[in-house]
Design a protein around this motif. Sequence first.
Motif, PDB file in Angstrom:
ATOM      1  N   MET A  45       0.848  -1.190   0.000  1.00 20.42           N
ATOM      2  CA  MET A  45       0.000   0.000   0.000  1.00 20.42           C
ATOM      3  C   MET A  45       0.888   1.245   0.000  1.00 20.42           C
ATOM      4  SD  MET A  45      -2.775   1.329   2.861  1.00 20.42           S
ATOM      5  CE  MET A  45      -4.198   0.386   2.269  1.00 20.42           C
ATOM      6  N   ALA A  46       0.881   1.986  -1.100  1.00 20.09           N
ATOM      7  CA  ALA A  46       1.581   3.262  -1.155  1.00 20.09           C
ATOM      8  C   ALA A  46       0.693   4.326  -0.505  1.00 20.09           C
ATOM      9  CB  ALA A  46       1.876   3.646  -2.600  1.00 20.09           C
ATOM     10  N   THR A  47       1.277   5.271   0.208  1.00 24.17           N
ATOM     11  CA  THR A  47       0.495   6.326   0.844  1.00 24.17           C
ATOM     12  C   THR A  47       1.033   7.706   0.467  1.00 24.17           C
ATOM     13  OG1 THR A  47       1.720   6.723   2.914  1.00 24.17           O
ATOM     14  CG2 THR A  47       0.290   4.768   2.840  1.00 24.17           C
ATOM     15  N   SER A  48       0.233   8.705   0.768  1.00 25.53           N
ATOM     16  CA  SER A  48       0.619  10.093   0.506  1.00 25.53           C
ATOM     17  C   SER A  48       1.174  10.781   1.746  1.00 25.53           C
ATOM     18  CB  SER A  48      -0.602  10.894   0.006  1.00 25.53           C
ATOM     19  OG  SER A  48      -1.038  10.418  -1.244  1.00 25.53           O
ATOM     20  N   TRP A  49       1.475   9.999   2.807  1.00 25.78           N
ATOM     21  CA  TRP A  49       1.768  10.608   4.108  1.00 25.78           C
ATOM     22  C   TRP A  49       3.140  10.211   4.643  1.00 25.78           C
ATOM     23  CZ3 TRP A  49      -2.398  12.806   2.825  1.00 25.78           C
ATOM     24  CH2 TRP A  49      -3.543  12.082   2.454  1.00 25.78           C
ATOM     25  N   PRO A  50       3.793  11.131   5.349  1.00 26.09           N
ATOM     26  CA  PRO A  50       4.988  10.741   6.095  1.00 26.09           C
ATOM     27  C   PRO A  50       4.582   9.965   7.349  1.00 26.09           C
ATOM     28  CG  PRO A  50       4.499  13.058   6.457  1.00 26.09           C
ATOM     29  CD  PRO A  50       3.528  12.585   5.416  1.00 26.09           C
ATOM     30  N   ILE A  51       5.431   9.064   7.803  1.00 29.93           N
ATOM     31  CA  ILE A  51       5.115   8.264   8.988  1.00 29.93           C
ATOM     32  C   ILE A  51       4.949   9.148  10.218  1.00 29.93           C
ATOM     33  CG2 ILE A  51       6.040   6.483  10.553  1.00 29.93           C
ATOM     34  CD1 ILE A  51       7.282   5.137   8.153  1.00 29.93           C
ATOM     35  N   LEU A  89       2.121  12.346  -4.162  1.00 33.15           N
ATOM     36  CA  LEU A  89       1.035  12.785  -5.042  1.00 33.15           C
ATOM     37  C   LEU A  89       0.870  11.892  -6.266  1.00 33.15           C
ATOM     38  CD1 LEU A  89       1.582  16.670  -4.913  1.00 33.15           C
ATOM     39  CD2 LEU A  89       0.146  15.226  -3.450  1.00 33.15           C
ATOM     40  N   GLU A  90       1.502  10.702  -6.241  1.00 27.59           N
ATOM     41  CA  GLU A  90       1.404   9.786  -7.382  1.00 27.59           C
ATOM     42  C   GLU A  90       0.836   8.423  -7.002  1.00 27.59           C
ATOM     43  OE1 GLU A  90       5.116   9.592  -9.489  1.00 27.59           O
ATOM     44  OE2 GLU A  90       5.361  11.780  -9.530  1.00 27.59           O
ATOM     45  N   VAL A  91       0.098   8.387  -5.903  1.00 27.90           N
ATOM     46  CA  VAL A  91      -0.452   7.112  -5.426  1.00 27.90           C
ATOM     47  C   VAL A  91      -1.470   6.544  -6.406  1.00 27.90           C
ATOM     48  CG1 VAL A  91      -1.800   6.006  -3.601  1.00 27.90           C
ATOM     49  CG2 VAL A  91       0.033   7.608  -3.009  1.00 27.90           C
ATOM     50  N   GLN A  96      -3.228   2.493 -10.317  1.00 32.05           N
ATOM     51  CA  GLN A  96      -3.772   2.289 -11.659  1.00 32.05           C
ATOM     52  C   GLN A  96      -2.854   1.409 -12.500  1.00 32.05           C
ATOM     53  OE1 GLN A  96      -4.326   5.927 -13.865  1.00 32.05           O
ATOM     54  NE2 GLN A  96      -5.225   4.909 -15.635  1.00 32.05           N
ATOM     55  N   ALA A  97      -1.546   1.635 -12.390  1.00 28.23           N
ATOM     56  CA  ALA A  97      -0.581   0.874 -13.179  1.00 28.23           C
ATOM     57  C   ALA A  97      -0.350  -0.526 -12.629  1.00 28.23           C
ATOM     58  CB  ALA A  97       0.746   1.630 -13.232  1.00 28.23           C
ATOM     59  N   GLY A  98      -0.807  -0.791 -11.403  1.00 32.17           N
ATOM     60  CA  GLY A  98      -0.567  -2.096 -10.793  1.00 32.17           C
ATOM     61  C   GLY A  98       0.812  -2.205 -10.168  1.00 32.17           C
ATOM     62  N   SER A  99       1.532  -1.091 -10.037  1.00 33.55           N
ATOM     63  CA  SER A  99       2.840  -1.107  -9.361  1.00 33.55           C
ATOM     64  C   SER A  99       2.672  -1.493  -7.899  1.00 33.55           C
ATOM     65  CB  SER A  99       3.508   0.266  -9.456  1.00 33.55           C
ATOM     66  OG  SER A  99       3.650   0.666 -10.802  1.00 33.55           O
ATOM     67  N   VAL A 100       1.552  -1.095  -7.317  1.00 33.76           N
ATOM     68  CA  VAL A 100       1.127  -1.552  -5.997  1.00 33.76           C
ATOM     69  C   VAL A 100      -0.329  -1.957  -6.120  1.00 33.76           C
ATOM     70  CG1 VAL A 100       2.742  -0.108  -4.677  1.00 33.76           C
ATOM     71  CG2 VAL A 100       0.495   0.797  -5.302  1.00 33.76           C
ATOM     72  N   GLU A 101      -0.768  -2.818  -5.207  1.00 35.98           N
ATOM     73  CA  GLU A 101      -2.160  -3.273  -5.268  1.00 35.98           C
ATOM     74  C   GLU A 101      -3.131  -2.225  -4.727  1.00 35.98           C
ATOM     75  OE1 GLU A 101       0.560  -6.714  -5.273  1.00 35.98           O
ATOM     76  OE2 GLU A 101       0.330  -5.007  -3.898  1.00 35.98           O
ATOM     77  N   CYS A 102      -2.662  -1.391  -3.786  1.00 33.61           N
ATOM     78  CA  CYS A 102      -3.569  -0.442  -3.168  1.00 33.61           C
ATOM     79  C   CYS A 102      -2.804   0.777  -2.669  1.00 33.61           C
ATOM     80  CB  CYS A 102      -4.362  -1.091  -2.029  1.00 33.61           C
ATOM     81  SG  CYS A 102      -3.344  -1.753  -0.688  1.00 33.61           S
ATOM     82  N   GLY A 103      -3.552   1.803  -2.300  1.00 32.06           N
ATOM     83  CA  GLY A 103      -2.943   3.027  -1.810  1.00 32.06           C
ATOM     84  C   GLY A 103      -3.852   3.722  -0.821  1.00 32.06           C
ATOM     85  N   THR A 105      -4.680   7.724   0.232  1.00 27.99           N
ATOM     86  CA  THR A 105      -4.398   9.057  -0.286  1.00 27.99           C
ATOM     87  C   THR A 105      -5.639   9.927  -0.139  1.00 27.99           C
ATOM     88  OG1 THR A 105      -3.527  10.214  -2.247  1.00 27.99           O
ATOM     89  CG2 THR A 105      -5.052   8.382  -2.646  1.00 27.99           C
ATOM     90  N   ALA A 106      -5.622  11.080  -0.787  1.00 28.65           N
ATOM     91  CA  ALA A 106      -6.786  11.962  -0.863  1.00 28.65           C
ATOM     92  C   ALA A 106      -7.119  12.138  -2.334  1.00 28.65           C
ATOM     93  CB  ALA A 106      -6.483  13.312  -0.216  1.00 28.65           C
TER      94      ALA A 106
END
Length: 373
Positions: A45-51, A89-91, A96-103, A105-106
Motif C-alpha cells: 500500500m503506497a500512501t501520501s503521508w509521512p510516517i 502525489l502519485e499514489v 492504476q498501473a498495478g505497481s502496488v495493489e492499493c494506496g 491518499t486523498a
Amino acid sequence: MKRRRLLSSGATGLAAAGAGFLSSCTIRRENNQSPTGLPQIRWRMATSWPISLDTIYGGAETISQRVNALSGGNFQIKPYAAGEIVPGLEVLDAVQAGSVECGHTASYYYKGKNPSFAFGTSVPFGLTAQQQNAWLYQAGGQEALNQIFADFGVISFPAGNTGAQMGGWFKQKLEGLQSLQGLKMRIPGLGGEVMAQLGVNVQVLPGGEVYLALDRGAIDAAEWTGPYDDEKLGFARAAKFYYYPGWWEPGPTLNALVNKKAWGKLPTQYKAIFNTACYEANLTMLSRYDMLNGSALQRLISGGTELVPYSQEILQSAKEAAFQLYGDISAKDPSFRKLFFQWQAFRNEVQSWNKVNEFSLSRFTYGHKEIKV
C-alpha cells in the motif's frame, strides 16, 4: 499377540493419516494457500503521508492491522510512507498501473485527471464529516464516485476523515480580500482553484515538503489539516497567524484505492475484510483527530500562535467563487455535472435538516461572540 497387531495396525494408520495431512498442508503451501484453504496474499500500500503524521498515516496502518487480524494473518498489507515507493502525489498512478495493489491518499490530489475526484475528499463549502459519510455510504455517493474511478481501473473506499480543518498558516496578517493578491499558498483540490480565482498563487506540495517551503519563504501561507498535525509539522515556527475556518475542507475523506484486477482476484471473505477495515479506519481517524486537536490548539496558542478568523468579505467572495466554479466545470464536463447535481441535491436536503437538529443547538451552545479558546 492380537492386541500387539491391533496397536501396530492403528499406529500405521495414524502415521499414514499424519503423512497425508502433512502432504495436504504442503500442497496448500505450495499453492500459496493457508491450511484453511484461503490463499495467502501479500499486498503493498503506497500512501501520501509521512510516517511522522501518525494519525493520517494511521489510517493506512489501521487497514493493515485489521486485515491481518481478521484474516488470521493470511491476507497482509504493508503500508509505505510517501516517497518509499512513489511520491506522495502519485499514489493513484501507482495503483492504476498495478505497481502496488492499493494506496491510501486523498482523491482531490488527482482532480487534474478528473475534477470529480474532488468530491471524494472535500469541496469548498461542502459537507461536514458526518454529512460526507451519509452521502458516501447511504446516498449513493460512493457508487457514483466509483463509476468514475472505474475508468482508471481503480476502486475507492472511504478510509479516514480529518474532520473540519483549519484555514491555514500565514506569515503576514490578511488585511481584507486584497491581501490575497499574489500570495503564494500551498492548498490543493478545488479549494486551490477558488483561492486562485481570488488572486492567490496556488502551490500543491505533499505534507513532508510544506514546512521547508513555508520556513524558507518559497510560499507565504500553507494549509494542512488541523492543530495536531500542524504542530507536528512545525508550522508555528514558520508562520504566526493561524486562520479559521477551513472553508474548503469542512469534512475531508481520505481514500483507500485498490487496483481493480487485484481486487477481482480476492476471495469474497477478503473483500469483506478489506471493506470492514476501511470502515474502521474512517471512524478511528475522525475520532482521534477530534480527541487530539483541542489540546494541540491550546499548546500552539500558548506558544505564541495568533488565532485569526477569515473576514466575512473573504468568506463570501470564496463561496461565490466556489459555486461559480462548479457551474463552469459542469458546463464543460458531463460526468462532473452529473455528480455535482446528485451531490448538491443531497447537500441541500441534509443541510435543511441539520439547521433544525444540530445548528440550532450549536448556535445556542456556542453563542454569537468571537471564538475564545
